[in-house]
Design a protein around this motif. Structure first.
Motif, PDB file in Angstrom:
ATOM      1  N   ILE A 161      43.350 -12.400  50.463  1.00  0.00           N
ATOM      2  CA  ILE A 161      42.618 -11.128  50.490  1.00  0.00           C
ATOM      3  C   ILE A 161      41.187 -11.342  50.967  1.00  0.00           C
ATOM      4  CG2 ILE A 161      41.716  -9.246  49.056  1.00  0.00           C
ATOM      5  CD1 ILE A 161      44.248  -9.627  47.283  1.00  0.00           C
ATOM      6  N   ARG A 162      40.595 -12.484  50.638  1.00  0.00           N
ATOM      7  CA  ARG A 162      39.254 -12.816  51.119  1.00  0.00           C
ATOM      8  C   ARG A 162      39.172 -12.794  52.639  1.00  0.00           C
ATOM      9  NH1 ARG A 162      35.512 -15.955  47.939  1.00  0.00           N
ATOM     10  NH2 ARG A 162      36.308 -16.563  45.893  1.00  0.00           N
ATOM     11  N   THR A 163      40.264 -13.197  53.312  1.00  0.00           N
ATOM     12  CA  THR A 163      40.203 -13.467  54.747  1.00  0.00           C
ATOM     13  C   THR A 163      40.687 -12.318  55.622  1.00  0.00           C
ATOM     14  OG1 THR A 163      42.416 -14.474  54.761  1.00  0.00           O
ATOM     15  CG2 THR A 163      40.544 -15.927  54.322  1.00  0.00           C
ATOM     16  N   ILE A 164      41.490 -11.395  55.089  1.00  0.00           N
ATOM     17  CA  ILE A 164      42.072 -10.356  55.920  1.00  0.00           C
ATOM     18  C   ILE A 164      41.190  -9.110  55.948  1.00  0.00           C
ATOM     19  CG2 ILE A 164      44.455 -11.134  55.663  1.00  0.00           C
ATOM     20  CD1 ILE A 164      44.828  -9.039  53.478  1.00  0.00           C
ATOM     21  N   ASP A 165      41.413  -8.294  56.960  1.00  0.00           N
ATOM     22  CA  ASP A 165      40.650  -7.064  57.143  1.00  0.00           C
ATOM     23  C   ASP A 165      41.543  -5.876  56.796  1.00  0.00           C
ATOM     24  OD1 ASP A 165      38.759  -5.214  57.867  1.00  0.00           O
ATOM     25  OD2 ASP A 165      39.103  -5.399  60.026  1.00  0.00           O
ATOM     26  N   PHE A 173      52.688 -13.198  32.122  1.00  0.00           N
ATOM     27  CA  PHE A 173      51.327 -12.839  31.769  1.00  0.00           C
ATOM     28  C   PHE A 173      51.279 -12.010  30.487  1.00  0.00           C
ATOM     29  CE2 PHE A 173      49.278 -12.988  36.279  1.00  0.00           C
ATOM     30  CZ  PHE A 173      49.770 -14.273  36.432  1.00  0.00           C
ATOM     31  N   SER A 174      50.177 -12.133  29.768  1.00  0.00           N
ATOM     32  CA  SER A 174      49.883 -11.214  28.668  1.00  0.00           C
ATOM     33  C   SER A 174      49.198  -9.980  29.254  1.00  0.00           C
ATOM     34  CB  SER A 174      48.950 -11.883  27.656  1.00  0.00           C
ATOM     35  OG  SER A 174      47.677 -12.117  28.239  1.00  0.00           O
ATOM     36  N   PHE A 175      49.095  -8.917  28.459  1.00  0.00           N
ATOM     37  CA  PHE A 175      48.411  -7.717  28.946  1.00  0.00           C
ATOM     38  C   PHE A 175      46.950  -8.023  29.250  1.00  0.00           C
ATOM     39  CE2 PHE A 175      46.304  -3.563  28.571  1.00  0.00           C
ATOM     40  CZ  PHE A 175      47.085  -2.827  29.449  1.00  0.00           C
ATOM     41  N   GLU A 176      46.310  -8.850  28.427  1.00  0.00           N
ATOM     42  CA  GLU A 176      44.913  -9.212  28.666  1.00  0.00           C
ATOM     43  C   GLU A 176      44.751  -9.968  29.989  1.00  0.00           C
ATOM     44  OE1 GLU A 176      45.471  -9.206  24.143  1.00  0.00           O
ATOM     45  OE2 GLU A 176      46.640  -9.738  25.933  1.00  0.00           O
ATOM     46  N   GLU A 177      45.710 -10.821  30.309  1.00  0.00           N
ATOM     47  CA  GLU A 177      45.647 -11.548  31.584  1.00  0.00           C
ATOM     48  C   GLU A 177      45.835 -10.599  32.766  1.00  0.00           C
ATOM     49  OE1 GLU A 177      47.226 -15.979  30.240  1.00  0.00           O
ATOM     50  OE2 GLU A 177      48.689 -14.369  30.584  1.00  0.00           O
ATOM     51  N   VAL A 178      46.670  -9.600  32.596  1.00  0.00           N
ATOM     52  CA  VAL A 178      46.843  -8.598  33.652  1.00  0.00           C
ATOM     53  C   VAL A 178      45.550  -7.815  33.860  1.00  0.00           C
ATOM     54  CG1 VAL A 178      48.041  -6.442  34.231  1.00  0.00           C
ATOM     55  CG2 VAL A 178      49.340  -8.413  33.420  1.00  0.00           C
ATOM     56  N   ILE A 179      44.843  -7.508  32.775  1.00  0.00           N
ATOM     57  CA  ILE A 179      43.526  -6.868  32.892  1.00  0.00           C
ATOM     58  C   ILE A 179      42.590  -7.747  33.712  1.00  0.00           C
ATOM     59  CG2 ILE A 179      41.445  -6.190  31.626  1.00  0.00           C
ATOM     60  CD1 ILE A 179      43.248  -5.308  29.330  1.00  0.00           C
ATOM     61  N   ALA A 180      42.539  -9.033  33.382  1.00  0.00           N
ATOM     62  CA  ALA A 180      41.639  -9.958  34.068  1.00  0.00           C
ATOM     63  C   ALA A 180      41.968 -10.060  35.555  1.00  0.00           C
ATOM     64  CB  ALA A 180      41.712 -11.342  33.416  1.00  0.00           C
ATOM     65  N   VAL A 181      43.232 -10.255  35.874  1.00  0.00           N
ATOM     66  CA  VAL A 181      43.637 -10.423  37.275  1.00  0.00           C
ATOM     67  C   VAL A 181      43.401  -9.138  38.066  1.00  0.00           C
ATOM     68  CG1 VAL A 181      45.587 -10.863  38.810  1.00  0.00           C
ATOM     69  CG2 VAL A 181      45.285 -12.252  36.737  1.00  0.00           C
ATOM     70  N   SER A 182      43.732  -8.000  37.476  1.00  0.00           N
ATOM     71  CA  SER A 182      43.521  -6.726  38.158  1.00  0.00           C
ATOM     72  C   SER A 182      42.045  -6.508  38.465  1.00  0.00           C
ATOM     73  CB  SER A 182      44.046  -5.565  37.303  1.00  0.00           C
ATOM     74  OG  SER A 182      45.433  -5.680  37.085  1.00  0.00           O
ATOM     75  N   SER A 183      41.189  -6.916  37.537  1.00  0.00           N
ATOM     76  CA  SER A 183      39.751  -6.754  37.768  1.00  0.00           C
ATOM     77  C   SER A 183      39.286  -7.653  38.913  1.00  0.00           C
ATOM     78  CB  SER A 183      38.964  -7.064  36.501  1.00  0.00           C
ATOM     79  OG  SER A 183      38.973  -8.450  36.195  1.00  0.00           O
ATOM     80  N   ILE A 184      39.864  -8.827  39.040  1.00  0.00           N
ATOM     81  CA  ILE A 184      39.516  -9.720  40.149  1.00  0.00           C
ATOM     82  C   ILE A 184      39.847  -9.055  41.480  1.00  0.00           C
ATOM     83  CG2 ILE A 184      40.083 -11.905  41.280  1.00  0.00           C
ATOM     84  CD1 ILE A 184      40.627 -13.020  38.420  1.00  0.00           C
ATOM     85  N   TYR A 185      41.058  -8.507  41.592  1.00  0.00           N
ATOM     86  CA  TYR A 185      41.453  -7.828  42.831  1.00  0.00           C
ATOM     87  C   TYR A 185      40.562  -6.611  43.095  1.00  0.00           C
ATOM     88  CZ  TYR A 185      45.826 -10.538  42.512  1.00  0.00           C
ATOM     89  OH  TYR A 185      46.761 -11.543  42.434  1.00  0.00           O
TER      90      TYR A 185
END
Length: 333
Positions: A174-178, A204-216
């Motif tokens: 995702i960093r590299t594509i337009d 994943f736990s629900f908390e991990e899904v929160i973390a990953v979603s926030s990264i995206y």
């Protein structure tokens, strides 16, 4: 002149899809089942035109527009012209594009193409019943952008077979594509899907899904893309069909609130814009907030990404997962 705004959505669930992926139940999500393709599709369009006359774009969702047969595609193009739409958005499977189809899109006013990528990990793509590769998708995105289309991508979080290394792969790509816009969906398990047989194998736990979603969310925003949606819409018609996964009716609000939580927690700041996301008032319960009209939510997003994620701090320390647990615990106090 009246300024037209908004996207008129028409759903064509499963039409054109080359196979049924293990997690997908578009009929439940959209609450639509097509019996007579042409009649049912036009009725959807008429319904929304009764609500509002002026729309900026006509969108076809829920199927694989690029893999529809030509008769179906031509009908949908003609429908757009009949109701005086001069811009079309289509949801597509990330394979099956050729020069002929791209020329056809140009000819018939297709301006935006949304790709159901879901993951850039070849392993995750395969075990979820998809038949393309990461390199295929990158090639298609680059080609579509070079042809002048606006491109959107959809990413799922917590997919069957997904691990942290797959998240890192997604971030790397995702960093590299337009791309122009972005959707984030947590994996949701519906009762009549193949994934229901493996619902206890999601990693994943629900908390991990929160973390990953926030990264995206932060990465897409930092790149200047518009995040159109985070989480499935809240539809009571399908909630009784959910048997596992990470559905929450306020998922988007949770993610945006967690971003604010990161901003305040990591940077030891307390100044915020007004009307900030505040799921279950967790922000005002946790911090002594001062309002500052000079601060905007978009600036907060960029600050969190550049100060915390750009240097891979989240990856090295794993701190974001601990913070997500801390946040979710406070939200549920």
């Amino acid at each position: 002149m009246i300024q037209k705004k908004g996207v008129l959505p028409v759903f064509i669930p499963f039409v054109g899809c080359p196979k049924r992926c293990i997690y997908c139940d578009q009929n439940s999500i959209t609450d639509i089942k097509l019996v007579n393709f042409e009649y049912d599709v036009e009725n959807q369009l008429k319904y929304f035109l009764q609500i509002k006359r002026d729309w900026s774009i006509l969108a076809f969702y829920g199927g694989s527009f690029n893999l529809l047969n030509k008769t179906q595609r031509l009908f949908l193009y003609d429908l757009a012209k009949k109701y005086k739409f001069n811009k079309i958005r289509v949801s597509c499977y990330p394979s099956g594009f050729d020069n002929y189809l791209i020329d056809e899109f140009h000819k018939h006013d297709v301006a935006e193409i949304e790709l159901g990528v879901q993951s850039f990990s070849d392993k995750v793509i395969e075990v979820n019943g998809r038949d393309y590769s990461c390199d295929d998708v990158i090639g298609i995105i680059n080609r579509l952008k070079s042809e002048g289309f606006r491109v959107g991508i959809q990413i799922m979080v917590g997919m069957y077979g997904e691990k942290l290394d797959d998240v890192k792969k997604n971030v790397e790509v995702i960093r590299t594509i337009d791309f122009d816009y972005f959707r984030i969906y947590p994996t949701v398990v519906f009762e009549n899907t193949k994934l229901a047989n493996y619902k206890n194998n999601l990693k994943f736990s629900f908390e991990e899904v929160i973390a990953v979603s926030s990264i995206y969310y932060l990465l897409a925003s930092y790149k200047g893309a518009t995040v159109l949606r985070v989480g499935l819409h809240n539809n009571s018609n399908f909630q009784n069909k959910i048997v596992g996964g990470y559905f929450h009716p306020s998922f988007g609000d949770i993610i945006m609130t967690f971003v604010i939580y990161l901003y305040l927690r990591i940077n030891e700041k307390n100044r915020l814009c007004r009307n900030f996301p505040n799921y279950k008032r967790v922000i005002v319960k946790s911090f002594d907030v001062i309002y500052d009209k000079k601060i905007t939510f978009s600036e907060i997003l960029k600050t969190v990404w550049s100060e915390y994620f750009e240097n891979n701090r989240w990856e090295i320390k794993g701190e974001i997962f601990d913070l997500a647990k801390e946040f979710w615990c406070k939200a549920n106090e």
